[in-house]
Design a protein around this motif. Structure first.
Motif, PDB file in Angstrom:
ATOM      1  N   ALA A 129      -0.608  34.396  25.882  1.00 49.12           N
ATOM      2  CA  ALA A 129      -1.537  35.418  26.375  1.00 49.12           C
ATOM      3  C   ALA A 129      -2.887  35.313  25.714  1.00 49.12           C
ATOM      4  O   ALA A 129      -3.755  35.814  25.963  1.00 49.12           O
ATOM      5  CB  ALA A 129      -0.938  36.770  25.812  1.00 49.12           C
ATOM      6  N   ASN A 130      -2.885  34.453  24.651  1.00 49.63           N
ATOM      7  CA  ASN A 130      -4.322  34.140  23.998  1.00 49.63           C
ATOM      8  C   ASN A 130      -4.829  32.818  24.365  1.00 49.63           C
ATOM      9  O   ASN A 130      -5.651  32.387  23.763  1.00 49.63           O
ATOM     10  CB  ASN A 130      -3.948  33.918  22.340  1.00 49.63           C
ATOM     11  CG  ASN A 130      -3.050  32.915  22.308  1.00 49.63           C
ATOM     12  OD1 ASN A 130      -2.197  32.371  23.019  1.00 49.63           O
ATOM     13  ND2 ASN A 130      -3.285  31.978  21.129  1.00 49.63           N
ATOM     14  N   THR A 131      -4.758  32.537  25.785  1.00 48.93           N
ATOM     15  CA  THR A 131      -5.425  31.300  26.095  1.00 48.93           C
ATOM     16  C   THR A 131      -6.844  31.584  26.690  1.00 48.93           C
ATOM     17  O   THR A 131      -7.013  33.018  26.729  1.00 48.93           O
ATOM     18  CB  THR A 131      -4.624  30.778  27.368  1.00 48.93           C
ATOM     19  OG1 THR A 131      -5.406  29.461  27.605  1.00 48.93           O
ATOM     20  CG2 THR A 131      -4.443  31.684  28.471  1.00 48.93           C
ATOM     21  N   TYR A 132      -7.575  30.771  27.187  1.00 44.00           N
ATOM     22  CA  TYR A 132      -8.831  30.775  27.753  1.00 44.00           C
ATOM     23  C   TYR A 132      -8.587  31.286  29.287  1.00 44.00           C
ATOM     24  O   TYR A 132      -7.537  30.957  29.799  1.00 44.00           O
ATOM     25  CB  TYR A 132      -9.654  29.566  27.799  1.00 44.00           C
ATOM     26  CG  TYR A 132     -10.980  29.643  28.414  1.00 44.00           C
ATOM     27  CD1 TYR A 132     -11.952  30.391  28.191  1.00 44.00           C
ATOM     28  CD2 TYR A 132     -11.221  28.700  29.597  1.00 44.00           C
ATOM     29  CE1 TYR A 132     -13.173  30.668  28.644  1.00 44.00           C
ATOM     30  CE2 TYR A 132     -12.208  28.993  30.343  1.00 44.00           C
ATOM     31  CZ  TYR A 132     -13.388  30.007  29.945  1.00 44.00           C
ATOM     32  OH  TYR A 132     -14.465  29.827  30.626  1.00 44.00           O
ATOM     33  N   ILE A 133      -9.433  32.084  29.707  1.00 45.47           N
ATOM     34  CA  ILE A 133      -9.043  32.664  31.004  1.00 45.47           C
ATOM     35  C   ILE A 133      -8.676  31.739  32.161  1.00 45.47           C
ATOM     36  O   ILE A 133      -7.824  32.237  33.058  1.00 45.47           O
ATOM     37  CB  ILE A 133     -10.432  33.578  31.742  1.00 45.47           C
ATOM     38  CG1 ILE A 133      -9.917  34.715  32.497  1.00 45.47           C
ATOM     39  CG2 ILE A 133     -11.650  32.848  32.071  1.00 45.47           C
ATOM     40  CD1 ILE A 133      -9.465  35.963  32.080  1.00 45.47           C
ATOM     41  N   ALA A 134      -9.249  30.573  32.037  1.00 47.29           N
ATOM     42  CA  ALA A 134      -9.022  29.721  33.122  1.00 47.29           C
ATOM     43  C   ALA A 134      -7.485  29.434  33.264  1.00 47.29           C
ATOM     44  O   ALA A 134      -7.096  29.054  34.664  1.00 47.29           O
ATOM     45  CB  ALA A 134      -9.706  27.909  33.087  1.00 47.29           C
ATOM     46  N   SER A 135      -6.638  29.260  32.481  1.00 51.26           N
ATOM     47  CA  SER A 135      -5.212  28.942  32.318  1.00 51.26           C
ATOM     48  C   SER A 135      -4.697  30.330  33.448  1.00 51.26           C
ATOM     49  O   SER A 135      -3.760  29.782  34.387  1.00 51.26           O
ATOM     50  CB  SER A 135      -4.584  28.905  31.154  1.00 51.26           C
ATOM     51  OG  SER A 135      -5.145  28.592  30.184  1.00 51.26           O
ATOM     52  N   VAL A 136      -4.809  31.259  33.305  1.00 56.14           N
ATOM     53  CA  VAL A 136      -4.589  32.538  34.048  1.00 56.14           C
ATOM     54  C   VAL A 136      -4.874  32.703  35.361  1.00 56.14           C
ATOM     55  O   VAL A 136      -4.300  32.721  36.205  1.00 56.14           O
ATOM     56  CB  VAL A 136      -4.722  33.748  32.972  1.00 56.14           C
ATOM     57  CG1 VAL A 136      -4.034  34.933  33.764  1.00 56.14           C
ATOM     58  CG2 VAL A 136      -4.431  33.519  31.735  1.00 56.14           C
ATOM     59  N   LEU A 137      -6.301  32.143  35.385  1.00 56.06           N
ATOM     60  CA  LEU A 137      -6.882  32.427  36.834  1.00 56.06           C
ATOM     61  C   LEU A 137      -6.294  31.263  37.811  1.00 56.06           C
ATOM     62  O   LEU A 137      -6.128  31.659  39.084  1.00 56.06           O
ATOM     63  CB  LEU A 137      -8.549  32.002  36.859  1.00 56.06           C
ATOM     64  CG  LEU A 137      -9.408  33.074  36.231  1.00 56.06           C
ATOM     65  CD1 LEU A 137     -10.734  32.398  36.088  1.00 56.06           C
ATOM     66  CD2 LEU A 137      -9.372  33.896  37.103  1.00 56.06           C
TER      67      LEU A 137
END
Ligand SMILES: *Cc1c(COP(=O)(O)O)cnc(C)c1O
Length: 367
Positions: free
Chosen positions: A86-94
């Motif tokens: 949950a604390n990653t940079y947005i790119a991983s989630v995108l």
């Protein structure tokens, strides 16, 4: 003023070699999908320790291409779930949501800042198809136990290695070779940085590599024949030529980061500031040097007055972003605490000892 990351100085360190490499690529008359890219792919695969490497346009695309390739190969389908810290940079989630897959946010451990392995199994459902681990801040986020959980539940283990080029396990295996596939970013500020955008996928899986290669080239395996609905995501010859120079110096640059980090770890002492947990030396390449402070914003302002520029990685977690409005009500206390307290001190291969001493002194003076 001590800059956070003086990119010009970092380039200058190898400027003669970089100039020669750029001219070689310019004078070759061949600018895409040529010999510099294939040479870099071979050298980077050797460095990471995988059978294959496929260059692409950036780190987000590298993540996206891995997931899309698994979908084309029938390993995943729209609506399937991918575990991600949950604390990653947005790119991983995108990369996950943009493929019609469902990101399942898993809390990190406060002590390690890495995905909490004790939480993993609670989030696994029949639709879970992969775990995306993120070697955030340059720290190894992998363990035999993580690999075992993935094996037991039949999950693909995907590494987001955007921040950890050169990071190793205890027995010398490099991040980017630990799971089924890995994404790398060569954004200028990363440990292995181009002078523009760049990315790569590494994997031992030849079928996956060929699918990624096709998807990054309009979905084409043969000129003007399109097997998939792909995109255009290429690493260019000039960036590849520059990356070959930078790769040859990566270990040396990482050693310089480790030396600065050791100075910080040994000398910063302030009851108001917590330091990151120590890992074995080879398992942290210190992309960033995070410290934690309840009065983080005051500390940042104080350091600025002392002539030290810092950054926050990151001020707002993915689940509190407007682009993921549906998650805004979620409570992820560890992630939120990290985002509220994190401050990154300057660290780079060109930071001098006297700058490091000034930074140490300034952090110690904060009260
Ligand atoms: C930088 C970064 C990316 C994205 O890489 P780009 O090359 O900027 O697209 C992905 N994940 C993490 C953790 C990153 O730090």
């Amino acid at each position: 003023m001590i800059e956070f990351l003086p990119l010009g100085k970092i380039t200058e360190k190898y400027s003669d070699e970089i100039h020669r490499a750029v001219l070689r690529a310019v004078d070759s008359g061949w600018y895409l999908l040529g010999s510099e890219v294939s040479a870099f792919e071979r050298e980077y695969a050797d460095y990471i320790g995988t059978r294959n490497c496929v260059g692409c346009a950036n780190g987000l695309d590298a993540l996206w291409l891995i997931l899309r390739a698994y979908m084309e190969l029938g390993v995943m389908a729209p609506g399937d779930e991918v575990l991600v810290p949950a604390n990653t940079y947005i790119a991983s989630v995108l990369a996950i949501s943009d493929n019609g897959l469902k990101p399942v946010l898993v809390e990190p451990k406060w002590s390690t800042l890495e995905i909490d392995e004790d939480e993993l199994e609670k989030h696994i459902t029949p639709r879970t198809k992969a775990l995306m681990t993120v070697h955030l801040y340059g720290r190894l986020s992998w363990s035999p136990r993580m690999a075992e959980i993935c094996r037991r539940y039949g999950l693909k283990l995907i590494e987001d290695n955007a921040q950890a080029h050169g990071c190793e396990t205890l027995n010398g295996r490099r991040t980017g070779s630990l799971g089924d596939a890995a994404a790398h970013s060569f954004y200028p500020g990363k440990n292995l940085g181009a002078l523009g955008d760049g990315g790569a996928v590494t994997t031992d899986d030849g079928t996956l590599a060929e699918t990624v290669r096709a998807l990054a080239n309009y979905g084409s395996t043969q000129k003007y024949v399109f097997r998939y609905r792909g995109r255009n995501s290429r690493l260019d010859e000039i960036q590849a030529a520059i990356l070959r120079v930078k790769l040859a110096h990566l270990d040396e640059d990482n050693s310089a980061r480790k030396r600065i980090a050791a100075m910080y770890m040994d000398s910063i002492s302030n009851p108001l500031v917590s330091m990151p947990q120590r890992l074995p030396e080879q398992s942290n390449v210190w992309h960033l040097f995070p410290v934690f402070c309840e009065r983080r914003d005051e500390l940042q302002e104080f350091l600025k007055e002392k002539g030290v520029r810092t950054l926050i990685h990151y001020p707002i977690p993915p689940h509190k972003q407007q682009c993921y409005e549906e998650w805004n009500g979620m409570s992820l206390p560890v992630t939120e605490k990290i985002h509220a307290q994190e401050l990154s001190l300057p660290i780079s291969p060109v930071l001098t000892d006297s700058e490091a001493s000034q930074i140490i002194e300034s952090v110690c003076e904060f009260e």
